[in-house]
Design an enzyme around this catalytic site. Structure first.
Site, mmCIF file in Angstrom:
data_model
loop_
_atom_site.group_PDB
_atom_site.id
_atom_site.type_symbol
_atom_site.label_atom_id
_atom_site.label_comp_id
_atom_site.label_asym_id
_atom_site.label_seq_id
_atom_site.Cartn_x
_atom_site.Cartn_y
_atom_site.Cartn_z
ATOM 1 N N GLU A 23 0.831 -1.204 0.000
ATOM 2 C CA GLU A 23 0.000 0.000 0.000
ATOM 3 C C GLU A 23 0.867 1.255 0.000
ATOM 4 O OE1 GLU A 23 -1.404 1.818 3.522
ATOM 5 O OE2 GLU A 23 -1.299 -0.079 4.632
ATOM 6 N N LYS A 83 -5.805 10.659 0.670
ATOM 7 C CA LYS A 83 -5.923 9.319 1.224
ATOM 8 C C LYS A 83 -7.168 8.682 0.632
ATOM 9 C CE LYS A 83 -6.025 6.853 5.658
ATOM 10 N NZ LYS A 83 -6.030 7.013 7.141
ATOM 11 N N VAL A 103 -5.626 0.137 2.929
ATOM 12 C CA VAL A 103 -5.734 -1.323 2.857
ATOM 13 C C VAL A 103 -6.911 -1.721 1.974
ATOM 14 C CG1 VAL A 103 -6.221 -3.422 4.172
ATOM 15 C CG2 VAL A 103 -4.594 -1.758 5.059
ATOM 16 N N ASP A 137 -17.965 3.765 13.983
ATOM 17 C CA ASP A 137 -16.961 3.905 12.940
ATOM 18 C C ASP A 137 -16.228 2.579 12.746
ATOM 19 O OD1 ASP A 137 -15.085 4.698 11.130
ATOM 20 O OD2 ASP A 137 -14.348 6.408 12.278
ATOM 21 N N SER A 139 -13.895 0.413 10.005
ATOM 22 C CA SER A 139 -13.070 0.572 8.818
ATOM 23 C C SER A 139 -13.616 -0.217 7.632
ATOM 24 C CB SER A 139 -11.640 0.103 9.108
ATOM 25 O OG SER A 139 -10.871 0.077 7.930
ATOM 26 N N ASP A 141 -11.856 -1.545 5.584
ATOM 27 C CA ASP A 141 -10.946 -2.680 5.382
ATOM 28 C C ASP A 141 -11.643 -4.012 5.647
ATOM 29 O OD1 ASP A 141 -9.101 -0.658 5.057
ATOM 30 O OD2 ASP A 141 -7.927 -1.154 6.845
ATOM 31 N N LYS A 158 -4.222 -2.052 15.306
ATOM 32 C CA LYS A 158 -3.592 -1.175 16.288
ATOM 33 C C LYS A 158 -4.333 -1.245 17.612
ATOM 34 C CE LYS A 158 -1.819 1.959 12.752
ATOM 35 N NZ LYS A 158 -2.335 1.181 11.597
#
Length: 301
Positions: A23, A83, A103, A137, A139, A141, A158
């Site tokens: 990425e 982004k 990602v 929220d 992601s 991904d 993370k």
């Protein structure tokens, strides 16, 4: 979709040479100037050293580039890049913009290019809720991985995310999670979280066999989690202090939603004296090596 493969990547995909997607958001938005280009070059060299072809992905002038030239890699690391998640690709293509891929968008573009192996640092997940609130929220991904047959090699998610909720979403979406030489779901800077992994593999060949078998039974991607190397793991007390102070910072500033993770990560980088930055770089390099080794093992099946 406006997508172009470099000559090297196109030839590798055509003849079955193993390819590893990388990425560009990590380079454009996750690392400081100067270090980002150094890391970008290192990751590509790591893939080559293992016998595979690197395919760093970014959007330049409204076209998805799969495999960057030296000049294009420098441009990604030295320019003001948008982004771009998957939802942002259409507008970026139509408006001929430059952007770094997350990602989610990298996985989608890799699949479109015929690449099934992707190395990154950490997967996006469910964001932590502030006290008294519910986290909404999540992601992109996770949904992209659930719908895209690409293997993502990462160091879990993370620790500033809601790991419990993220693991549950992966299970609900029927995404296989494989621990690479570990029985624990990693927490990025830390080798272990409080959660286990349902399956463990200990060699590139074993991982390749599981990925192949999943391809015959499911349509999702596969998550191969590889802990940060032991010597670069963040100290437990330091990590706890940074996370506690970071959450207090969020409350003080009233930070919400998608802004939570970037603020927390910046706090980690500055307050740790560079410890978190070094861990980030080394775990990405380790994941890239594992991805390349598994890709090579896949090509030999």
């Amino acid at each position: 979709m406006s997508i172009e493969l470099s000559a090297e990547v196109a030839a590798a995909v055509a003849d079955g040479t193993p390819v590893v997607a990388l990425e560009s958001t990590l380079l454009a938005h996750g690392l400081p100037a100067g270090r980002n280009h150094e890391v970008g070059v290192r990751l590509e060299e790591t893939v080559r050293a293992a016998g595979a072809v690197p395919a760093t992905i970014a959007v330049l002038d409204g076209t998805a580039r799969v495999g960057l030239s030296a000049d294009e890699l420098a441009r990604v690391c030295g320019s003001d890049m948008l982004k771009l998640s998957l939802r942002d690709l259409g507008p970026a293509f139509a408006m001929r913009r430059d952007g770094a891929t997350t990602v989610a968008s990298t996985a989608a573009l890799a699949h479109r290019a015929g690449i099934c192996m992707f190395a990154t640092g950490g997967l996006g997940g469910v964001h932590l809720a502030m006290p008294g609130e519910q986290a909404w929220d999540i992601s992109a991904d996770l949904d992209v991985l659930a719908a895209t047959p690409v293997t993502v090699v990462c160091s879990g998610v993370k620790s500033v995310l809601d790991i419990a909720a993220t693991v549950e979403v992966l299970e609900t979406r029927s995404v296989p999670v494989l621990g690479y030489r570990t029985d624990h779901f990693p927490a990025f800077y830390r080798r272990e979280s409080a959660f286990g992994v349902p399956w463990r593999v200990d060699t590139p060949e074993e991982a390749a066999a599981v990925i192949a078998a999943h391809g015959e039974t499911g349509s999702s991607g596969v998550l191969l989690v590889n802990p940060v190397p032991t010597e670069f793991e963040m100290d437990t007390d330091l990590h706890h202090r940074l996370l506690t102070d970071g959450m207090a910072l969020l409350r003080e500033r009233g930070v919400r939603g998608k802004d939570v993770t970037p603020v927390l990560l910046e706090h980690f980088h500055t307050a740790s004296g560079g410890v978190s930055l070094t861990a980030n770089i080394e775990l990405v390099a380790a994941n890239t090596r594992v991805a390349a080794e598994v890709a090579v093992a896949q090509s030999r099946r």
